[in-house]
Enzyme design. Structure first.
Site, PDB file in Angstrom:
ATOM      1  N   GLU A 270      40.838  72.428  68.394  1.00 28.58           N
ATOM      2  CA  GLU A 270      40.647  71.123  69.070  1.00 28.58           C
ATOM      3  C   GLU A 270      41.191  70.104  68.308  1.00 28.58           C
ATOM      4  OE1 GLU A 270      36.880  72.561  67.279  1.00 28.58           O
ATOM      5  OE2 GLU A 270      38.131  73.278  68.421  1.00 28.58           O
ATOM      6  N   HIS A 294      38.355  73.564  77.685  1.00 30.81           N
ATOM      7  CA  HIS A 294      37.738  73.792  76.590  1.00 30.81           C
ATOM      8  C   HIS A 294      37.832  72.902  75.204  1.00 30.81           C
ATOM      9  CE1 HIS A 294      34.821  76.090  74.026  1.00 30.81           C
ATOM     10  NE2 HIS A 294      35.697  75.713  73.097  1.00 30.81           N
ATOM     11  N   GLU A 295      39.282  72.710  75.130  1.00 26.96           N
ATOM     12  CA  GLU A 295      39.485  72.057  73.837  1.00 26.96           C
ATOM     13  C   GLU A 295      39.488  70.568  74.235  1.00 26.96           C
ATOM     14  OE1 GLU A 295      39.574  73.845  71.553  1.00 26.96           O
ATOM     15  OE2 GLU A 295      40.119  75.617  72.154  1.00 26.96           O
ATOM     16  N   HIS A 298      36.028  69.435  73.788  1.00 26.85           N
ATOM     17  CA  HIS A 298      35.652  69.083  72.294  1.00 26.85           C
ATOM     18  C   HIS A 298      36.113  67.581  71.871  1.00 26.85           C
ATOM     19  CE1 HIS A 298      34.333  72.647  70.266  1.00 26.85           C
ATOM     20  NE2 HIS A 298      35.337  73.500  70.866  1.00 26.85           N
ATOM     21  N   GLU A 317      30.105  74.150  69.890  1.00 25.84           N
ATOM     22  CA  GLU A 317      30.494  75.305  70.969  1.00 25.84           C
ATOM     23  C   GLU A 317      29.780  75.342  72.216  1.00 25.84           C
ATOM     24  OE1 GLU A 317      33.426  75.817  70.864  1.00 25.84           O
ATOM     25  OE2 GLU A 317      34.029  75.619  68.588  1.00 25.84           O
ATOM     26  N   ASP A 375      33.862  82.130  58.381  1.00 26.77           N
ATOM     27  CA  ASP A 375      34.646  82.913  59.076  1.00 26.77           C
ATOM     28  C   ASP A 375      34.049  84.177  59.530  1.00 26.77           C
ATOM     29  OD1 ASP A 375      36.528  80.960  59.176  1.00 26.77           O
ATOM     30  OD2 ASP A 375      37.746  81.690  57.555  1.00 26.77           O
ATOM     31  N   TYR A 383      29.076  79.904  70.840  1.00 26.46           N
ATOM     32  CA  TYR A 383      29.578  79.540  72.191  1.00 26.46           C
ATOM     33  C   TYR A 383      28.766  79.787  73.364  1.00 26.46           C
ATOM     34  CZ  TYR A 383      34.132  79.418  69.919  1.00 26.46           C
ATOM     35  OH  TYR A 383      35.065  78.883  68.891  1.00 26.46           O
TER      36      TYR A 383
END
Length: 613
Positions: A270, A294-295, A298, A317, A375, A383
């Site tokens: 995003e 979705h993006e 954001h 998220e 990560d 999410y």
């Protein structure tokens, strides 16, 4: 002085806060390096109590640091695991509270940079020019330049980027740019809305663009432009209008999409102004553009209002999944689409929790990040588990009331960062108003601690199954050995309905036989499909069926797609049925994968490259 509340930064942002960043970089394709200088303008948070500025860095080559135009005393300390190597810069006299100091850092990225991927011309579709792109989430901006690499600090940005090829960045292009610089050009961008370091983004290559809406364009390689424009132009303005109606007007000016080469590790990133997106959404059927919804969402949740650390990532998220589903429901004008998407998400959440184990730390909404690389904790949990918490609150207070809370929340926290407890306080304060007195007993029922810190699946709500019932019916038919499939079985379905059906078959207690698996792939055109979502799901069924004839197709797909959603799950399954092929496929495509993806697949396959943290 606000405390440091992000365990994934070594910076002393409690004493100094970055207010503006100027990035002056030359894109050196031959050396595969960004080199130049970064100017950080930092505001003192104390009254001369701090005599040094500490910044995050990771494998960067720093040549010189000036403090207010004067060479300063500085030192890069030893590396401390995934958090990198802190840079200590002396500020002998400190600074008065509110005073701004300027740090000019001469810096170049190195071959160990984890934020950049460099592609040769041969790795691009038209083979004419090299390509470079960045991916700074979660803590990879520090491998481009020393910074306060935490979502708890936001800065405005100026970009001055010199390259022989077109550049895009997470800022609005300036009208008089680019400037000629010999054989190259200097591309200039400005980001007036303060953003965290993980939203710093650059890409450069043979990039062309075309309009897809009143405020939007798509940028990509020349060979992909026409297909990308067709895929996105019907829905872009609808997405923006639906989002603005739900929250409040879009604050970033333009909303554009950059379709990246196939090695991009995520569905989308995003980055403001230019969402970076996987080419897997360009499937020729407009079935995978939910990623853009979705993006775009954001732009409010994550970019405008940001979690203060990766421990509270669900605030980014979970909210975004909720807004995405509200946007798609609005466009389809059918509430069943909200529940249909949630059903797909629940399946993905179940898989993630099964993979970790139901009591694993990483299945909590709020995950301790002390000593870990964010990560490693990345999954669908923040999410979908985050979505289910937001959706639970929506149902608890009622949709009409919750729709009043949405713009209040995003207005209150715009341009700021918050943690889960500040979200809780904001929610309870809003609904503590006299007009919501009837909700008092319901609000007292919320188990905030349990929702934040309980591992495993959250309570499952009742969901409208009308759009999935046909998927269950067809799946039941596939349990029968004598079922004869036809392409007409799914001819009227959406891509997501086919995906739900494939997920159901994948979950059969007794897998299909190899013969039945082949019949399924052929009847529904899955092996020839350009839709990677469907092709990947089919290959999971084929591998569960031990259909050895499919393994070569799996290996081929793993050489064409770099999106981790597909790469990691396919490698895990291939590793279970043919480890030798899995390892050979990984080694063959090692340089194709983004550094983030490469490191995680190495761990998934147990190849454990020393020193790759």
């Amino acid at each position: 002085m606000a405390p440091v509340r992000d365990p994934n930064t070594l910076s002393n942002y409690d004493a100094w806060r970055t207010k503006h960043t100027t990035a002056n970089f030359k894109v050196d394709f031959a050396a595969k390096s960004l080199r130049g200088s970064v100017v950080l303008e930092l505001e003192s948070q104390t009254d001369k109590a701090s005599n040094e500025i500490i910044l995050d860095s990771s494998y960067v080559d720093v040549a010189c640091i000036k403090l207010n135009s004067t060479p300063s005393k500085w030192e890069i300390k030893d590396r401390t695991g995934p958090n990198g190597s802190p840079v200590h810069i002396s500020v002998p006299s400190g600074a008065s509270k509110g005073e701004v100091v300027k740090l000019e850092i001469d810096v170049a990225t190195t071959e160990k940079c984890t934020a950049l991927q460099w592609l040769t011309p041969a790795q691009t579709s038209n083979k004419k020019a090299p390509f470079m792109f960045s991916q700074c989430q979660a803590i990879h901006a520090r491998s481009i330049f020393p910074c306060q690499d935490t979502p708890d600090v936001k800065s405005t940005f100026d970009f001055n980027i010199q390259s022989p090829h077109v550049v895009v960045a997470s800022g609005v292009p300036l009208p008089d740019a680019p400037e000629e610089a010999g054989q190259e050009k200097i591309y200039k961008f400005q980001q007036k809305v303060p953003i965290p370091s993980y939203l710093f983004a650059l890409a450069s290559g043979d990039i062309v663009s075309a309009p897809i809406g009143k405020r939007s364009s798509v940028a990509t390689g020349p060979n992909e432009l026409k297909a990308s424009q067709w895929e996105l132009q019907d829905d872009m303005d609808k997405f923006l209008n639906a989002a603005e109606k739900l929250v409040f007007p879009y604050r970033w000016g333009e909303y554009n999409v950059l379709i990246l080469p196939p090695s991009f590790p995520y569905g989308g990133m995003e980055n403001p102004i230019f969402t970076f997106a996987t080419p897997t959404i360009i499937s020729g059927d407009r079935q995978n553009i939910d990623v853009i919804a979705h993006e775009l969402a954001h732009s409010w949740s994550g970019n405008l209002v940001t979690s203060c650390s990766w421990e509270h990532f669900w605030l980014n998220e979970g909210w975004t999944m909720y807004l995405e589903r509200r946007i798609l429901t609005s466009i389809h004008q059918n509430d069943a689409y909200f529940d249909f998407s949630a059903i797909i998400g629940w399946k993905q959440l179940e898989e993630a929790i099964k993979e970790y184990g139901k009591d694993h730390e990483y299945t909590k909404l709020c995950i301790s990040h002390k000593g870990i690389d964010p990560d490693d904790a990345f999954s669908t949990v923040p999410y979908e588990k985050g979505f289910h918490f937001i959706y639970y609150l929506d149902r608890l207070v009622g949709r009409e009331n919750f729709d009043k809370f949405i713009p209040h929340y995003f207005s209150k926290w715009a341009n700021k960062s918050l943690d889960s407890y500040e979200f809780k306080d904001t929610f309870l304060e809003f609904f503590g108003a006299p007009e919501y007195a009837s909700l008092e007993s319901k609000l007292s029922e919320i188990d905030w601690e349990g929702r934040f810190f309980s591992p495993g699946l959250p309570p499952k709500p009742e969901l409208d199954t009308s759009l999935v019932d046909v998927c269950f019916q067809l799946a039941d038919k596939w349990r029968q050995a004598d079922f004869s499939p036809s392409s007409s079985d799914i001819s009227s379905w959406t891509g997501n309905q086919v995906l739900v059906f494939l997920n159901l078959v994948q979950n059969f207690e007794v897998p299909l036989t190899p013969e039945h698996s082949q019949k399924l792939g052929k009847a529904y055109g899955l092996t020839e499909s350009k839709n990677v979502e469907l092709k990947s799901a089919y290959y999971q069924i084929a591998m569960a069926a031990k259909d050895t004839s499919s393994y070569a197709g799996v290996a081929e797909l793993l050489g064409e797609v770099g999106r981790m959603k597909f790469v990691r799950t396919l490698f895990r399954s291939l590793n279970n049925v043919d480890r030798d092929l899995a390892v050979r496929t990984f080694e063959k495509n090692r340089d194709f994968y983004h550094p983030i993806c490469r490191a995680l697949v190495e761990k998934d396959l147990g190849l454990g490259a020393p020193g790759s943290a």
